[in-house]
Structures are given as structure tokens and as C-alpha cells.
Design a protein around this motif. Sequence first.
Motif, PDB file in Angstrom:
ATOM      1  N   VAL A 113       8.023  -3.259 -31.062  1.00 37.37           N
ATOM      2  CA  VAL A 113       8.868  -2.060 -31.018  1.00 37.37           C
ATOM      3  C   VAL A 113       7.991  -0.807 -31.127  1.00 37.37           C
ATOM      4  CG1 VAL A 113      10.646  -0.743 -32.246  1.00 37.37           C
ATOM      5  CG2 VAL A 113      10.914  -3.213 -31.928  1.00 37.37           C
ATOM      6  N   GLN A 114       6.998  -0.852 -32.023  1.00 39.41           N
ATOM      7  CA  GLN A 114       6.073   0.277 -32.166  1.00 39.41           C
ATOM      8  C   GLN A 114       5.292   0.524 -30.875  1.00 39.41           C
ATOM      9  OE1 GLN A 114       3.965  -1.029 -35.852  1.00 39.41           O
ATOM     10  NE2 GLN A 114       4.413   1.028 -36.560  1.00 39.41           N
ATOM     11  N   THR A 120      -0.084   3.611 -26.031  1.00 40.67           N
ATOM     12  CA  THR A 120      -1.521   3.907 -26.014  1.00 40.67           C
ATOM     13  C   THR A 120      -2.241   3.498 -27.301  1.00 40.67           C
ATOM     14  OG1 THR A 120      -1.161   6.139 -26.895  1.00 40.67           O
ATOM     15  CG2 THR A 120      -1.111   5.877 -24.495  1.00 40.67           C
ATOM     16  N   ASP A 121      -1.511   3.048 -28.319  1.00 35.31           N
ATOM     17  CA  ASP A 121      -2.128   2.708 -29.610  1.00 35.31           C
ATOM     18  C   ASP A 121      -2.877   1.373 -29.494  1.00 35.31           C
ATOM     19  OD1 ASP A 121      -2.788   2.027 -32.240  1.00 35.31           O
ATOM     20  OD2 ASP A 121      -1.043   3.084 -33.050  1.00 35.31           O
ATOM     21  N   ILE A 122      -4.206   1.449 -29.406  1.00 33.81           N
ATOM     22  CA  ILE A 122      -5.021   0.245 -29.203  1.00 33.81           C
ATOM     23  C   ILE A 122      -4.965  -0.670 -30.421  1.00 33.81           C
ATOM     24  CG2 ILE A 122      -7.141   1.343 -30.023  1.00 33.81           C
ATOM     25  CD1 ILE A 122      -6.909  -1.234 -27.173  1.00 33.81           C
ATOM     26  N   ARG A 123      -4.828  -0.083 -31.605  1.00 38.14           N
ATOM     27  CA  ARG A 123      -4.813  -0.898 -32.824  1.00 38.14           C
ATOM     28  C   ARG A 123      -3.583  -1.811 -32.852  1.00 38.14           C
ATOM     29  NH1 ARG A 123      -3.226  -0.989 -38.196  1.00 38.14           N
ATOM     30  NH2 ARG A 123      -4.800  -1.866 -39.585  1.00 38.14           N
ATOM     31  N   ILE A 124      -2.439  -1.293 -32.428  1.00 41.68           N
ATOM     32  CA  ILE A 124      -1.219  -2.111 -32.376  1.00 41.68           C
ATOM     33  C   ILE A 124      -1.407  -3.244 -31.369  1.00 41.68           C
ATOM     34  CG2 ILE A 124       1.213  -2.119 -31.701  1.00 41.68           C
ATOM     35  CD1 ILE A 124       1.471   0.677 -32.828  1.00 41.68           C
ATOM     36  N   GLU A 125      -2.004  -2.921 -30.223  1.00 37.54           N
ATOM     37  CA  GLU A 125      -2.214  -3.944 -29.191  1.00 37.54           C
ATOM     38  C   GLU A 125      -3.132  -5.056 -29.697  1.00 37.54           C
ATOM     39  OE1 GLU A 125      -4.003  -4.254 -24.651  1.00 37.54           O
ATOM     40  OE2 GLU A 125      -3.404  -2.302 -25.465  1.00 37.54           O
ATOM     41  N   ILE A 265     -15.934  -7.043 -37.909  1.00 36.36           N
ATOM     42  CA  ILE A 265     -15.594  -5.622 -38.086  1.00 36.36           C
ATOM     43  C   ILE A 265     -14.184  -5.341 -37.574  1.00 36.36           C
ATOM     44  CG2 ILE A 265     -16.157  -3.275 -37.328  1.00 36.36           C
ATOM     45  CD1 ILE A 265     -19.113  -4.231 -37.191  1.00 36.36           C
ATOM     46  N   ILE A 266     -13.878  -5.847 -36.388  1.00 32.58           N
ATOM     47  CA  ILE A 266     -12.557  -5.595 -35.790  1.00 32.58           C
ATOM     48  C   ILE A 266     -11.458  -6.180 -36.667  1.00 32.58           C
ATOM     49  CG2 ILE A 266     -11.074  -6.182 -33.824  1.00 32.58           C
ATOM     50  CD1 ILE A 266     -13.719  -6.118 -32.131  1.00 32.58           C
ATOM     51  N   ARG A 267     -11.638  -7.400 -37.153  1.00 33.72           N
ATOM     52  CA  ARG A 267     -10.593  -8.041 -37.953  1.00 33.72           C
ATOM     53  C   ARG A 267     -10.454  -7.382 -39.326  1.00 33.72           C
ATOM     54  NH1 ARG A 267     -12.005 -14.183 -35.782  1.00 33.72           N
ATOM     55  NH2 ARG A 267     -11.172 -13.787 -33.703  1.00 33.72           N
ATOM     56  N   ILE A 268     -11.556  -6.949 -39.897  1.00 36.23           N
ATOM     57  CA  ILE A 268     -11.459  -6.211 -41.165  1.00 36.23           C
ATOM     58  C   ILE A 268     -10.693  -4.914 -40.944  1.00 36.23           C
ATOM     59  CG2 ILE A 268     -12.820  -4.891 -42.849  1.00 36.23           C
ATOM     60  CD1 ILE A 268     -14.940  -7.130 -42.650  1.00 36.23           C
ATOM     61  N   HIS A 269     -10.983  -4.235 -39.828  1.00 31.67           N
ATOM     62  CA  HIS A 269     -10.267  -2.994 -39.526  1.00 31.67           C
ATOM     63  C   HIS A 269      -8.777  -3.239 -39.305  1.00 31.67           C
ATOM     64  CE1 HIS A 269      -9.246   0.853 -37.756  1.00 31.67           C
ATOM     65  NE2 HIS A 269      -8.838   0.231 -36.670  1.00 31.67           N
ATOM     66  N   LEU A 270      -8.443  -4.324 -38.613  1.00 31.57           N
ATOM     67  CA  LEU A 270      -7.038  -4.623 -38.331  1.00 31.57           C
ATOM     68  C   LEU A 270      -6.267  -5.021 -39.580  1.00 31.57           C
ATOM     69  CD1 LEU A 270      -7.250  -6.685 -35.015  1.00 31.57           C
ATOM     70  CD2 LEU A 270      -6.443  -4.340 -35.286  1.00 31.57           C
ATOM     71  N   LEU A 271      -6.910  -5.813 -40.439  1.00 32.62           N
ATOM     72  CA  LEU A 271      -6.201  -6.395 -41.571  1.00 32.62           C
ATOM     73  C   LEU A 271      -6.377  -5.592 -42.853  1.00 32.62           C
ATOM     74  CD1 LEU A 271      -7.125 -10.119 -40.900  1.00 32.62           C
ATOM     75  CD2 LEU A 271      -5.059  -8.916 -40.228  1.00 32.62           C
ATOM     76  N   LEU A 272      -7.488  -4.900 -42.978  1.00 26.70           N
ATOM     77  CA  LEU A 272      -7.774  -4.138 -44.193  1.00 26.70           C
ATOM     78  C   LEU A 272      -8.056  -2.690 -43.811  1.00 26.70           C
ATOM     79  CD1 LEU A 272     -10.236  -6.725 -45.795  1.00 26.70           C
ATOM     80  CD2 LEU A 272      -7.799  -6.538 -46.243  1.00 26.70           C
ATOM     81  N   SER A 273      -7.068  -2.039 -43.243  1.00 30.06           N
ATOM     82  CA  SER A 273      -7.259  -0.697 -42.692  1.00 30.06           C
ATOM     83  C   SER A 273      -7.635   0.328 -43.757  1.00 30.06           C
ATOM     84  CB  SER A 273      -5.986  -0.244 -41.964  1.00 30.06           C
ATOM     85  OG  SER A 273      -4.867  -0.299 -42.838  1.00 30.06           O
TER      86      SER A 273
END
Length: 471
Positions: A113-114, A120-125, A265-273
Motif C-alpha cells: 500500500v505504501q 519511487t521509495d527504493i527502501r520499500i521496494e 549493509i543493505i539488510r542492516i539498513h532495511l531491518l535496523l534503520s
Amino acid sequence: MGIIELLVAIVTPFIICKSGIKPKNRKKVVEEIDSNTVRIRTQRGPIYVKGLRVEDIDSVKLLEEYDEIIRMYTQFLNRLNLDVALEIRLLKKSIDPVSIIKSIERELTHLKVQKMNDPTDIRIELRIGYLEKLLKLYSTSTLPSRIEINYLLYSRGLERLEAEKYTLKNLLSSLFKAQVRDIDSRELKKMVNPKVVKENGIVVPSIALALANPPLESTISDGIYLGIDIESNRIEFIPPTSIRHHIGVIGSTGMGKTTILASLIIRIHLLLSYVNVIVIDPKGDLEYILREMEIPVQVYRFKGTSTLRKEEINRVIENILDEIVNMEPSKDLRKVIVVDEAWLIESNLLEEIAREGRSKGISLIVATQSPSDLSYEIWSNIGTWIVLKLNRLDKDNWICTSLRDYCSYVTLLRKGEALVKFHNGRIKMIRLDVDEVIQSITTNLKSSIPNSFNNLETESGEITNGSSTNA
């Protein structure tokens, strides 16, 4: 009730107390006396208890091999030592797949939904892709579970108890080929069962296996997904509590160290923002990936000759260390420092970050080509090792010794495979899953792929020049 009966009821307790006849208090008091010992106070004197724990036992081997060994050993110990009793508790922690799958589906619905509101939000994708992958894994793979065995030793003699614990610890390390650690007194106090202590001594059945099934904490929200255990097909995560105990990546040139760092790095950013990520990137490959994938972390890129780059890198590390030293202690993870080509850093700087960082909520993730690139002091402070293929590893090397029977596999690993030694001592051969990085650098970014990402190997073992989707 008559007046006489009423007077008798009131006066009798006073007469008993006056005469010194008191009701017996049979309650046994359990108290801590040091960091890993508790004492049970009884009428015949104190009984001391110490505990040992073996974590993450292989469930298949437990049923096929260990169960009988445990029973025979318990009988032997209880017959041999008349003044020391042993209680064993087998604990199996598992997750409820239905609740996990439902929670993933709920979050996916919310994220989609977001995404409709902001395409355009790459983090949500990226988050949607990550959760869809986990949803498939939880539906088709063996789910995470954890088995631990707790050994509780009871004795009236503290010295004898300490000696018996030392002997038992060595035997268990040899038996299970796993890390055996002391149970701290706070936890031990909750586990001790005063009912096994009778007034005529310590009575524990020769076979005292207690099986419990408490829930395993979900690793979806904050554990870092690594890949699949090759032997058991089980999903493997780096637990959130292990991240702050530091992570080391070792592998020969071209084995995928940078790709794994990017994935972490990517997974830490996604899960531990909420965690601040700092990247020391001497080669520039990590900067390339993170920029193209729009991951907003702080990257230090260095140019110039190797001597100038090394000086500048160590200057940056010194500034980071000064900041860490002045920070207040924290139980929460708040910063992750990622260092590629860690051999460029002065050993004393990394050693101090590893020591200081843990109490300040700072995690260190380092990557290098050989165990000898970093000092023993650094490796001894790193909780999780991700060991990729090495062209050579001496058997008398202390890292080889730590990997135990798995050491012989280090030179035989394929690309995309790693030996992972977890913080609790468990060792697994894992097929690493770094899809989001590989897809980005081989599908979306073909025109400007750095040289270090060429010739990536797919999961099927094929070699590709910029068209693979699996590491």
C-alpha cells in the motif's frame, strides 16, 4: 465457639513461642554467591549448584547418537560421585511457522500500500523483496530451531563442585564438538530445582532429562538472514544479539567478500534503520553498489597512492575511535562500522574499536583476505566469522583449530558457500544468499560494473560475466 475455645485459640500460639517450640520452616532458600554459583540453604547445611550449557545441538544427531550417550554418561557420573549429583535439562526452542508467515503477509500488505502511494521509495521496494524471499523460505525450507542442554551440578562441597564442573566441561566439549559455557548465577537461580534436595542428601534420578518447548524469538524483525544450511536445509540468521559482538569475513581474492559486505549493509539498513552505518571502502566497490541501490549510509572513499590511502584511512579510523571512547555505554546497537580491506588498518586501532565498541553499542564488521592479516587480539574479539574459500590454511593456525573438523573444507568451498562460526560456537556450512546485490550489479547496472564483480558464480555453479542472479 464458646469462650473457653476462643481463649485457647488465642493463647496457644503465645505458649508455643514462649516455650521455644516453633513450627518447622522447611522452605529452602536459593541465593547467588558469585557470578556462576548459587547456594541452597537447608537445615543440614548449604548445597552449592553450578551449571553448564551446550547450545545449538544438531537435533538429528541428538536423537540418533547423543541421547544414549547422555543417558549412559549421567548414570556413570551419578554412580561414581556419591557427593555430586547431576541434573540434565534438554531444551528445544522452535518457532510457530503459521504466526511467522501471517506476520510477514501483514507487513507485505502494508508495504505494498505504501509503495502504491510512493512508487519511487527504493527502501520499500527492497524491503518487499526481502520479505517475499523470507515468505518463500519459511514455506519451503526447514524452519529455525534451537536445542540446548543444561547441566546442573549439585554438591555440598564447593571445591569438589568446581573440580567436577571443570572435568564435565572438558568432556562435553569433546563429546558435542561445540562451545560449552557456564550458566550465570542469575539464570541458574531461576533454573535450580530445590525439590531435588532432600533433607538426607541430594536425590537426582540417574536419568533426569526434562524436555521443554518454549517459543524461539522471531528473527524476522531484527536478525540478519545469511542463507541456507547446506546439510540441513535450515534457514540461518545472524541473531541480533550477535551483531554487536562483531563480524569477520575472510576469503581469497575473488571469493565475494565485498558482495557479502554489501548484502550485510543493505539488510542492516532495511531491518535496523535506526542504526548508523559507516563504511570504510578503500577499493570503491561498496560505494558503487550502495550508491546505485540508493542505500543512504556514510561511505569513506579514498584516492591516491596506496601509501596516501593508508595514511588517510588510519586518520579516519582514529577519529572514529576518539568518538567511540567519548561515548556513553549502551546496551542497544547504535552504530555499525564496516571495514573492507581491513589489513590496511593499524592493528592497535582495530583492537581498540573491537574492545571499546561492544560496551558502547558499536559493531565492527571487517573483511580481509587471510587470517594472518589481522592480529589474534582482533579475531578473539570477533563473535561471528564468515569464512569463504581460502587457497591455503595451515592446520596449526589457531583459526583452523577453532573451526575444528570443518577446517579441511576451507580450501574446498565453492563460490557462494561459507563456513560460518557463530558467536555461540556453532559452526555451519552455508549457501549464502546475496540475491539483491547480485541482481543489481548484473542486471540493472551492466554498463558500469567494477572489475571485482566480473566472473560471478551462480548457485548452479555456472560462471557469468554480468548476467547472474545468484552468488
